[in-house]
Scaffold this active site. Structure first.
Site, PDB file in Angstrom:
ATOM      1  N   LYS A  22       0.852  -1.204   0.000  1.00 56.08           N
ATOM      2  CA  LYS A  22       0.000   0.000   0.000  1.00 56.08           C
ATOM      3  C   LYS A  22       0.886   1.252   0.000  1.00 56.08           C
ATOM      4  CE  LYS A  22      -1.739   1.592   4.041  1.00 56.08           C
ATOM      5  NZ  LYS A  22      -1.427   2.993   4.363  1.00 56.08           N
ATOM      6  N   ASN A  23       1.909   1.254   0.856  1.00 50.09           N
ATOM      7  CA  ASN A  23       2.697   2.480   1.039  1.00 50.09           C
ATOM      8  C   ASN A  23       3.743   2.707  -0.030  1.00 50.09           C
ATOM      9  OD1 ASN A  23       1.122   3.054   3.205  1.00 50.09           O
ATOM     10  ND2 ASN A  23       2.632   2.489   4.757  1.00 50.09           N
ATOM     11  N   ARG A  93      -4.312  10.552   4.845  1.00 47.90           N
ATOM     12  CA  ARG A  93      -3.115  11.377   4.986  1.00 47.90           C
ATOM     13  C   ARG A  93      -2.194  11.235   3.777  1.00 47.90           C
ATOM     14  NH1 ARG A  93       0.565  14.061   7.904  1.00 47.90           N
ATOM     15  NH2 ARG A  93       2.663  13.499   7.297  1.00 47.90           N
ATOM     16  N   CYS A 117      -4.650  12.404  13.310  1.00 47.32           N
ATOM     17  CA  CYS A 117      -5.386  11.144  13.182  1.00 47.32           C
ATOM     18  C   CYS A 117      -5.158  10.353  14.474  1.00 47.32           C
ATOM     19  CB  CYS A 117      -4.913  10.372  11.959  1.00 47.32           C
ATOM     20  SG  CYS A 117      -3.271   9.699  12.160  1.00 47.32           S
ATOM     21  N   ARG A 122       0.169  14.815  12.887  1.00 52.38           N
ATOM     22  CA  ARG A 122       0.849  14.446  11.639  1.00 52.38           C
ATOM     23  C   ARG A 122       1.259  15.723  10.894  1.00 52.38           C
ATOM     24  NH1 ARG A 122      -0.932   9.188  10.229  1.00 52.38           N
ATOM     25  NH2 ARG A 122       0.809   9.118   8.773  1.00 52.38           N
ATOM     26  N   ASP A 308       4.727   0.567  12.185  1.00 50.85           N
ATOM     27  CA  ASP A 308       3.492  -0.033  11.651  1.00 50.85           C
ATOM     28  C   ASP A 308       3.305  -1.476  12.077  1.00 50.85           C
ATOM     29  OD1 ASP A 308       3.467   1.745   8.459  1.00 50.85           O
ATOM     30  OD2 ASP A 308       3.009   2.340  10.515  1.00 50.85           O
ATOM     31  N   ARG A 400      -8.697  -0.431   4.856  1.00 53.20           N
ATOM     32  CA  ARG A 400      -7.854   0.595   4.248  1.00 53.20           C
ATOM     33  C   ARG A 400      -6.507   0.017   3.842  1.00 53.20           C
ATOM     34  NH1 ARG A 400      -7.441   6.157   7.250  1.00 53.20           N
ATOM     35  NH2 ARG A 400      -6.074   6.306   5.451  1.00 53.20           N
TER      36      ARG A 400
HETATM   37  C1  EPZ Z   1       4.463   6.934   6.486  1.00 54.54           C
HETATM   38  O1  EPZ Z   1       3.693   7.996   7.015  1.00 54.54           O
HETATM   39  C2  EPZ Z   1       3.512   5.744   6.368  1.00 54.54           C
HETATM   40  N1  EPZ Z   1       2.415   6.086   5.462  1.00 54.54           N
HETATM   41  C3  EPZ Z   1       2.954   5.386   7.748  1.00 54.54           C
HETATM   42  O2  EPZ Z   1       2.160   4.211   7.593  1.00 54.54           O
HETATM   43  C4  EPZ Z   1       4.124   5.065   8.676  1.00 54.54           C
HETATM   44  O3  EPZ Z   1       3.621   4.817   9.972  1.00 54.54           O
HETATM   45  C5  EPZ Z   1       5.102   6.246   8.714  1.00 54.54           C
HETATM   46  O4  EPZ Z   1       5.540   6.578   7.375  1.00 54.54           O
HETATM   47  C6  EPZ Z   1       6.332   5.943   9.550  1.00 54.54           C
HETATM   48  O5  EPZ Z   1       6.991   4.816   9.037  1.00 54.54           O
HETATM   49  C7  EPZ Z   1       2.642   6.086   4.128  1.00 54.54           C
HETATM   50  O6  EPZ Z   1       3.739   5.816   3.662  1.00 54.54           O
HETATM   51  C8  EPZ Z   1       1.479   6.420   3.252  1.00 54.54           C
HETATM   52  P1  EPZ Z   1       6.562  10.198   8.533  1.00 54.54           P
HETATM   53  P2  EPZ Z   1       4.310   9.491   7.041  1.00 54.54           P
HETATM   54  O7  EPZ Z   1       6.471  11.495   7.824  1.00 54.54           O
HETATM   55  O8  EPZ Z   1       5.181   9.701   5.890  1.00 54.54           O
HETATM   56  C9  EPZ Z   1       7.103  13.397  11.955  1.00 54.54           C
HETATM   57  C10 EPZ Z   1       0.223   2.899   7.753  1.00 54.54           C
HETATM   58  O9  EPZ Z   1      -0.243   2.331   8.738  1.00 54.54           O
HETATM   59  N2  EPZ Z   1       6.991  14.395  10.880  1.00 54.54           N
HETATM   60  O10 EPZ Z   1       7.678   9.253   8.187  1.00 54.54           O
HETATM   61  O11 EPZ Z   1       3.173  10.409   7.284  1.00 54.54           O
HETATM   62  C11 EPZ Z   1       5.808  12.614  12.159  1.00 54.54           C
HETATM   63  O12 EPZ Z   1       4.933  13.321  13.032  1.00 54.54           O
HETATM   64  C12 EPZ Z   1       0.748   4.318   7.879  1.00 54.54           C
HETATM   65  O13 EPZ Z   1       0.342   2.381   6.616  1.00 54.54           O
HETATM   66  C13 EPZ Z   1       7.265  15.722  11.165  1.00 54.54           C
HETATM   67  O14 EPZ Z   1       7.583  16.074  12.292  1.00 54.54           O
HETATM   68  O15 EPZ Z   1       5.199   9.421   8.349  1.00 54.54           O
HETATM   69  C14 EPZ Z   1       6.293  11.322  12.749  1.00 54.54           C
HETATM   70  O16 EPZ Z   1       6.479  11.490  14.139  1.00 54.54           O
HETATM   71  C15 EPZ Z   1       0.457   4.908   9.246  1.00 54.54           C
HETATM   72  N3  EPZ Z   1       7.161  16.643  10.170  1.00 54.54           N
HETATM   73  C16 EPZ Z   1       7.658  11.105  12.070  1.00 54.54           C
HETATM   74  O17 EPZ Z   1       8.045  12.391  11.550  1.00 54.54           O
HETATM   75  C17 EPZ Z   1       6.808  16.298   8.883  1.00 54.54           C
HETATM   76  O18 EPZ Z   1       6.748  17.181   8.000  1.00 54.54           O
HETATM   77  C18 EPZ Z   1       7.630  10.127  10.925  1.00 54.54           C
HETATM   78  O19 EPZ Z   1       6.558  10.493  10.105  1.00 54.54           O
HETATM   79  C19 EPZ Z   1       6.532  14.929   8.616  1.00 54.54           C
HETATM   80  C20 EPZ Z   1       6.630  13.995   9.625  1.00 54.54           C
END
Ligand code: EPZ
Length: 422
Positions: A22-23, A93, A117, A122, A308, A400
Site C-alpha cells: 500500500k505504502n 493522509r 489522526c 501528523r 506499523d 484501508r
Molecule cells: C508513512 O507515514 C507511512 N504512510 C505510515 O504508515 C508510517 O507509519 C510512517 O511513514 C512511519 O513509518 C505512508 O507511507 C502512506 P513520517 P508518514 O512522515 O510519511 C514526523 C500505515 O499504517 N513528521 O515518516 O506520514 C511525524 O509526526 C501508515 O500504513 C514531522 O515532524 O510518516 C512522525 O512522528 C500509518 N514533520 C515522524 O516524523 C513532517 O513534515 C515520521 O513520520 C513529517 C513527519
C-alpha cells in the site's frame, strides 16, 4: 459498519499470498502526475486507500482505471486543476503525496493541510520546508497549503525532523526534484523500501536518481518523464502481520512473495522471542515457538523496527513468559490498542512513549473497537488467540490497508467471519 466475529484457538497453517505494498503503491500512483503518456502498475492491492488515491488523481486530471484485479492504468489527460481538497485529503493522509508531483510538473500545488489522526499529530512542516528549498513560495490559504514556483532549482536539502526522517516528505521532495533544474541532494532521507520503490519507478520513467534506500539521495533534474510498466514491491507490513499471526497461534505459515530483506528488524525481534523464521524460494516461512520470550523493542525509522508493526508485536509480547518493554519513537501516542487489549485480559501499562507489557497466560474474547489501521490488525490477532469470541467493530479501518484479510485468514484455518454491522 462491518464487524469481524472471531473465535480464537485455531492454529494457522498453510500458505498466504502477500499483496502489493500500500505504502509504495500510493506515492507511485501520485507520481503519475509527473508523466507524459500511459503507465501500467502491477501488484497494486485493491484497498480503500488505493480507491481514495484514484479518486483524488481523477480530480487532478489523471485517468485511473483498474484493468485487472491488481493492475492499474494511469494517464494524465488534463493539468488544469492543482487543488487537492479537504474533503478527500481529510480521509487519507497519504493524499499529501500529490504535493510534490503537482509542484514538480505544474509548478503549483494546493493541498489541504491534513488533520491529525488516531496515531498522533501528523505535521507536514518538512514537506513544506523541502519545497521551499527548491524555490517554491509557500502560503496557507483557508487551511490549504499553497505552493507556487516560476522554476524549481535543485539544492542541498536537510529533511530530518524531531523524529528523524520522514517517509512521505522524502517522497514529495523526490517527486518535486526530478523535473527541477540542476542537482538536488536530500540529506536525512527516509530509507524505507517504499521510498526506494518510488525512486526505482521514477528511474524507469527516465529520472536520474542515486542513493535511494540510503539517508542521502541525489537527483539530477531532467526535462520530462515518460509512462512505464512497473511492478510494485510486496507489502512488508502485511507480511509482518501474518508472521505474528503464525507465532501467536502456535502455527506455521508460508508467506508467498514476502521479501525477508525488507523485514530484517522484524525477523531479528521474532527470532529473539523464539519464533522460527527462514527465507524460502518463494517468500518467508514462519513457525511458532514453544515458549514466547519477553523482549525490549523500540520503533525506529527503517531499517529499525517499524512503527506499523508495533501494535501487532505487542499482542505476541502480551503472552510472553515475562515482562517486555516497548517504546514508540515515531508516534509516541500510537497506543489506542492498549486499552482494547487490556479489555481482553492483557496487562499493559503506558508510561509516556513506553509500555510495560506483563506477560499473561491467555487473552479472553471481548467486543473491541478498532481505531486505526494497524491497531485494528492487532485486535484481530488478539481475537485469533483469545479464549472464546471477539467482536471487532469498525473494520473499515482494516480495509484501508489489508485486502480481504478475513479470507486470507480463513484459508489457513482461522475462525473469522465478516458481518454487516449496525
Ligand atoms: C508513512 O507515514 C507511512 N504512510 C505510515 O504508515 C508510517 O507509519 C510512517 O511513514 C512511519 O513509518 C505512508 O507511507 C502512506 P513520517 P508518514 O512522515 O510519511 C514526523 C500505515 O499504517 N513528521 O515518516 O506520514 C511525524 O509526526 C501508515 O500504513 C514531522 O515532524 O510518516 C512522525 O512522528 C500509518 N514533520 C515522524 O516524523 C513532517 O513534515 C515520521 O513520520 C513529517 C513527519
Amino acid at each position: 459498519m462491518d464487524v469481524f466475529d472471531i473465535t480464537g484457538g485455531n492454529r494457522l497453517r498453510g500458505k498466504v499470498q502477500i499483496g502489493g505494498s500500500k505504502n509504495a503503491a500510493l506515492p507511485i500512483m501520485a507520481a503519475s502526475l509527473l508523466l507524459e503518456g500511459e503507465t501500467i502498475l502491477h501488484n497494486v492491492p485493491d484497498l480503500q486507500d488505493v480507491r481514495l488515491m484514484a479518486d483524488l488523481l481523477g480530480r487532478l486530471g489523471v485517468n485511473v482505471k483498474r484493468i485487472e484485479p491488481n493492475i492499474l492504468r494511469l494517464r494524465v489527460e488534463d493539468e488544469s486543476n492543482c487543488h487537492a481538497e479537504y474533503e478527500l485529503v481529510s480521509q487519507m493522509r497519504a493524499s499529501v503525496c500529490v504535493m510534490g508531483p503537482l509542484l514538480g510538473k505544474r509548478r503549483t500545488a494546493r493541498v489541504s493541510m491534513p488533520g491529525g489522526c488516531a496515531i498522533g499529530v501528523r505535521p507536514i512542516d518538512l514537506h513544506i520546508h523541502g519545497c521551499q528549498a527548491l524555490g517554491a513560495d509557500y502560503d496557507l490559504v483557508n487551511g490549504d497549503v499553497l505552493l507556487k514556483a516560476k522554476k524549481l532549482v535543485g539544492g542541498d536539502i536537510f529533511l530530518g525532523g524531531p523524529f528523524g526522517s520522514s517517509v512521505t516528505a522524502t517522497e514529495n521532495i523526490l517527486m518535486a526534484a526530478v523535473l527541477s533544474e540542476g542537482t538536488t541532494t536530500i540529506e536525512c532521507a527516509a530509507c524505507e523500501p517504499e521510498v526506494a520503490d518510488l525512486a526505482n519507478f521514477l528511474i524507469a520513467c527516465g529520472a536520474r536518481i542515486s542513493g535511494h534506500g540510503t539517508p542521502r539521495i541525489t537527483v539530477e533534474g531532467v526535462e520530462s518523464l515518460h509512462g512505464v510498466e512497473y511492478h510494485v514491491i510486496p507489502d512488508r507490513i502485511e507480511a509482518g502481520t501474518f508472521m505474528v499471526a503464525a507465532a501467536l497461534t502456535n502455527g506455521e505459515l508460508d508467506l508467498l512473495g514476502a521479501r525477508i530483506d525488507h523485514l530484517v528488524a522484524v525477523t531479528d525481534a521474532l527470532k529473539r522471542i523464539g519464533v522460527h523464521v527462514r527465507r524460502t524460494s518463494d517468500g518467508i516461512n514462519v513457525a511458532a515457538a514453544r515458549r514466547i520470550e519477553p523482549l525490549e523493542i523500540t520503533t525506529q525509522p527503517y531499517p529499525g523496527f517499524p512503527t506499523d508493526l508495533q501494535a501487532q508485536i505487542m499482542v505476541l509480547l502480551a503472552l510472553a513468559d515475562g515482562n517486555s518493554i516497548l517504546t514508540e519513537k515515531i508516534y509516541p501516542d500510537r497506543f489506542l490498542h492498549v486499552m482494547e487489549l487490556n479489555r481482553m485480559g492483557a496487562q499493559i501499562r503506558k508510561e509516556g512513549p513506553t509500555v510495560i507489557i506483563e506477560g499473561v497466560k491467555r487473552l479472553v474474547g471481548a467486543p473491541v473497537m478498532a481505531s486505526d489501521l494497524r491497531a485494528s490488525a492487532a485486535l484481530v490477532l488478539g481475537g485469533l488467540i483469545a479464549k472464546g469470541t471477539t467482536k471487532v467493530q469498525r473494520v473499515y479501518h482494516i480495509d484501508r490497508g489489508y485486502e480481504k484479510i478475513e479470507e486470507k485468514l480463513q484459508a489457513v484455518g482461522a475462525d473469522i467471519r465478516r458481518s454487516k454491522g449496525a
